[in-house]
Enzyme design. Sequence first.
Site, mmCIF file in Angstrom:
data_model
loop_
_atom_site.group_PDB
_atom_site.id
_atom_site.type_symbol
_atom_site.label_atom_id
_atom_site.label_comp_id
_atom_site.label_asym_id
_atom_site.label_seq_id
_atom_site.Cartn_x
_atom_site.Cartn_y
_atom_site.Cartn_z
ATOM 1 N N CYS A 32 0.859 -1.197 0.000
ATOM 2 C CA CYS A 32 0.000 0.000 0.000
ATOM 3 C C CYS A 32 0.890 1.241 0.000
ATOM 4 C CB CYS A 32 -0.910 -0.024 1.229
ATOM 5 S SG CYS A 32 -1.841 1.507 1.489
ATOM 6 N N CYS A 48 0.164 3.931 2.637
ATOM 7 C CA CYS A 48 0.499 3.424 3.976
ATOM 8 C C CYS A 48 1.999 3.553 4.232
ATOM 9 C CB CYS A 48 0.095 1.956 4.125
ATOM 10 S SG CYS A 48 -1.667 1.635 3.932
#
Length: 121
Positions: A32, A35
Amino acid sequence: MVAADDSDGYETMVLGAGAGTLCVVDVYNSWCGPCEALSRKIGTLFNELGEFDIKFVQAKADAIKALAEFAVPARSKPLFLFIKGGKEVDRVEGALMKDQLVAFAKSAADVGAGDACCPKG
């Protein structure tokens, strides 16, 4: 910031932390992009929150059973869990500005486990 690399580490560091310790858990997935970008910035928050009993933990969702629900692509966005006394007191999903995250952490540090705490928005 410390890393919880597996379920045992997560249970020890986060769920087993003292009743007065707030754990700010950065739940992430290595695949991600948002993230990962946000995770790199979190370490700087410790200097601003040094007066509080706060532990910053980075937890990889797909390696920790308790966080498995966040390891699926549909849930792939930055997530911070605020855990005190082994209980979640709040969570923040999505990217936040640094000042917003500091405000959440300060609010959560001042409440007991299970109490609602944090500013919304």
